[in-house]
Design a protein around this motif. Structure first.
Motif, PDB file in Angstrom:
ATOM      1  N   VAL A  41      -0.711   5.082  -2.651  1.00  0.00           N
ATOM      2  CA  VAL A  41      -1.869   4.271  -2.276  1.00  0.00           C
ATOM      3  C   VAL A  41      -1.443   2.831  -2.011  1.00  0.00           C
ATOM      4  O   VAL A  41      -1.894   2.188  -1.050  1.00  0.00           O
ATOM      5  CB  VAL A  41      -2.944   4.334  -3.377  1.00  0.00           C
ATOM      6  CG1 VAL A  41      -4.083   3.368  -3.074  1.00  0.00           C
ATOM      7  CG2 VAL A  41      -3.475   5.756  -3.523  1.00  0.00           C
ATOM      8  N   GLY A  42      -0.557   2.320  -2.859  1.00  0.00           N
ATOM      9  CA  GLY A  42      -0.079   0.950  -2.670  1.00  0.00           C
ATOM     10  C   GLY A  42       0.691   0.779  -1.376  1.00  0.00           C
ATOM     11  O   GLY A  42       0.501  -0.215  -0.651  1.00  0.00           O
ATOM     12  N   LEU A  43       1.546   1.740  -1.055  1.00  0.00           N
ATOM     13  CA  LEU A  43       2.296   1.668   0.205  1.00  0.00           C
ATOM     14  C   LEU A  43       1.362   1.765   1.408  1.00  0.00           C
ATOM     15  O   LEU A  43       1.579   1.094   2.426  1.00  0.00           O
ATOM     16  CB  LEU A  43       3.330   2.799   0.256  1.00  0.00           C
ATOM     17  CG  LEU A  43       4.570   2.638  -0.621  1.00  0.00           C
ATOM     18  CD1 LEU A  43       5.371   3.942  -0.661  1.00  0.00           C
ATOM     19  CD2 LEU A  43       5.444   1.494  -0.129  1.00  0.00           C
ATOM     20  N   ALA A  44       0.324   2.588   1.298  1.00  0.00           N
ATOM     21  CA  ALA A  44      -0.635   2.703   2.400  1.00  0.00           C
ATOM     22  C   ALA A  44      -1.312   1.368   2.670  1.00  0.00           C
ATOM     23  O   ALA A  44      -1.483   0.958   3.825  1.00  0.00           O
ATOM     24  CB  ALA A  44      -1.681   3.775   2.073  1.00  0.00           C
ATOM     25  N   ALA A  45      -1.692   0.659   1.595  1.00  0.00           N
ATOM     26  CA  ALA A  45      -2.325  -0.650   1.769  1.00  0.00           C
ATOM     27  C   ALA A  45      -1.332  -1.675   2.306  1.00  0.00           C
ATOM     28  O   ALA A  45      -1.663  -2.481   3.187  1.00  0.00           O
ATOM     29  CB  ALA A  45      -2.908  -1.127   0.439  1.00  0.00           C
ATOM     30  N   LEU A  46      -0.105  -1.627   1.793  1.00  0.00           N
ATOM     31  CA  LEU A  46       0.924  -2.584   2.210  1.00  0.00           C
ATOM     32  C   LEU A  46       1.251  -2.444   3.694  1.00  0.00           C
ATOM     33  O   LEU A  46       1.489  -3.443   4.382  1.00  0.00           O
ATOM     34  CB  LEU A  46       2.190  -2.363   1.373  1.00  0.00           C
ATOM     35  CG  LEU A  46       3.417  -3.218   1.730  1.00  0.00           C
ATOM     36  CD1 LEU A  46       3.150  -4.687   1.438  1.00  0.00           C
ATOM     37  CD2 LEU A  46       4.645  -2.730   0.965  1.00  0.00           C
ATOM     38  N   GLY A  58      -0.672  -0.313   6.037  1.00  0.00           N
ATOM     39  CA  GLY A  58      -1.819  -0.077   6.904  1.00  0.00           C
ATOM     40  C   GLY A  58      -2.532  -1.334   7.348  1.00  0.00           C
ATOM     41  O   GLY A  58      -2.849  -1.499   8.533  1.00  0.00           O
ATOM     42  N   LEU A  59      -2.801  -2.259   6.424  1.00  0.00           N
ATOM     43  CA  LEU A  59      -3.555  -3.459   6.785  1.00  0.00           C
ATOM     44  C   LEU A  59      -2.772  -4.373   7.732  1.00  0.00           C
ATOM     45  O   LEU A  59      -3.294  -4.767   8.781  1.00  0.00           O
ATOM     46  CB  LEU A  59      -3.979  -4.201   5.514  1.00  0.00           C
ATOM     47  CG  LEU A  59      -4.950  -3.420   4.611  1.00  0.00           C
ATOM     48  CD1 LEU A  59      -5.250  -4.203   3.338  1.00  0.00           C
ATOM     49  CD2 LEU A  59      -6.239  -3.099   5.362  1.00  0.00           C
ATOM     50  N   PRO A  60      -1.506  -4.724   7.416  1.00  0.00           N
ATOM     51  CA  PRO A  60      -0.745  -5.506   8.409  1.00  0.00           C
ATOM     52  C   PRO A  60      -0.526  -4.747   9.711  1.00  0.00           C
ATOM     53  O   PRO A  60      -0.464  -5.353  10.783  1.00  0.00           O
ATOM     54  CB  PRO A  60       0.588  -5.781   7.695  1.00  0.00           C
ATOM     55  CG  PRO A  60       0.291  -5.621   6.243  1.00  0.00           C
ATOM     56  CD  PRO A  60      -0.752  -4.551   6.167  1.00  0.00           C
TER      57      PRO A  60
END
Length: 269
Positions: A126-131, A133-135
């Protein structure tokens, strides 16, 4: 050395196999070449040609569109069948990589595909997806605005009862095939051939970027960065599940979110 510097340094596994002789190196290079030519390597060459073709077409890249998931027939049940065949093909690519690694002594557990666990797998995923996906979304919007990227439509599949599960399956198939083949398989094979961790990571990331060039330069560059982050994470932790989870979440949110929001918000094409 700071903790960040330490994180940037890979942690290669201990060498447990004897060095390859000349015949062994030729055989392994042949295997890698064939695997890439029937999977993402050929897709990378096609992506380069697509980018050149789009650049030569009248108008800018941003004036052109590309659909990641499109209907494949005007008949719903044939469309479903073709969607499922595409999903099965990607799963077969992942299975091929897993089989070849297993034959060489690297079973699923040794590449981080043992039983998934919440703390070391789900939370980092989940953390990697946020790291990423958003940028990644910001990079896409900037690249599209400056004309370096096509307008990407995550899904143009017609409305059917099976559309949502098919998109979720596409997201899973994409994540499994890419992370197994482009990260675990390719980096493991290049290690065996004597490549350094940094060189194998760069090769893996460039391959990932190449088969996304059909989206434009922004898509290619963004996926190179994604490859560097995910590949280094795997090199540091030897856990592949977080990569698959992160990739699945990014694709699932893009595919399903676009389908749900299209026509309801002004900033989506």
């Amino acid at each position: 050395m700071t903790r960040f510097d330490a994180w940037l340094r890979p942690t290669p596994p201990p060498q447990t196999e004897p060095p390859l002789d000349a015949a062994g190196r030729r055989a392994l290079w042949f295997e890698v070449t064939v695997v890439l030519l029937v999977t993402f390597g050929l897709s990378g060459l096609s992506g380069i040609l697509s980018l050149v073709e789009d650049a030569l077409a009248p108008g800018g890249l941003a004036d052109q569109t590309v659909a990641l998931n499109a209907s494949r027939s005007e008949y719903g049940w044939i469309d479903l069948g073709r969607q499922l065949l595409g999903i099965v093909k990607l799963c077969a690519w992942a299975a091929l990589g897993l089989y070849l690694l297993w034959r060489s002594g690297l079973g699923p557990a040794k590449i981080g595909l043992g039983r998934p666990r919440p703390r070391p797998d789900l939370l980092p995923g989940v953390g990697l997806a946020a790291l990423i996906g958003l940028p990644g979304l910001a990079l896409y919007l900037i690249a599209n605005a400056v004309g370096a990227n096509l307008t990407v439509l995550p899904s143009t599949i017609e409305e059917h009862w099976w559309r949502l599960p098919a998109l979720l399956l596409w997201a899973f198939a994409n994540s499994g095939a890419e992370e197994v083949l482009v990260v675990a398989y390719l980096i493991s094979r290049l290690r065996r051939l004597g490549w350094t961790e940094n060189s194998s990571l760069l090769a893996s990331s460039l391959l990932r970027g190449s088969y996304h060039l059909y989206q434009g330069l922004g898509g290619g560059i963004g996926n190179v960065v994604m490859g560097l982050v995910l590949g280094r994470y795997w090199q540091r932790t030897n856990r592949l599940w977080p990569l698959i989870i992160a990739h699945w979440l990014i694709d699932a949110v893009a595919f399903v979110g676009y389908t749900a929001l299209r026509g309801h918000v002004s900033w989506l094409p």
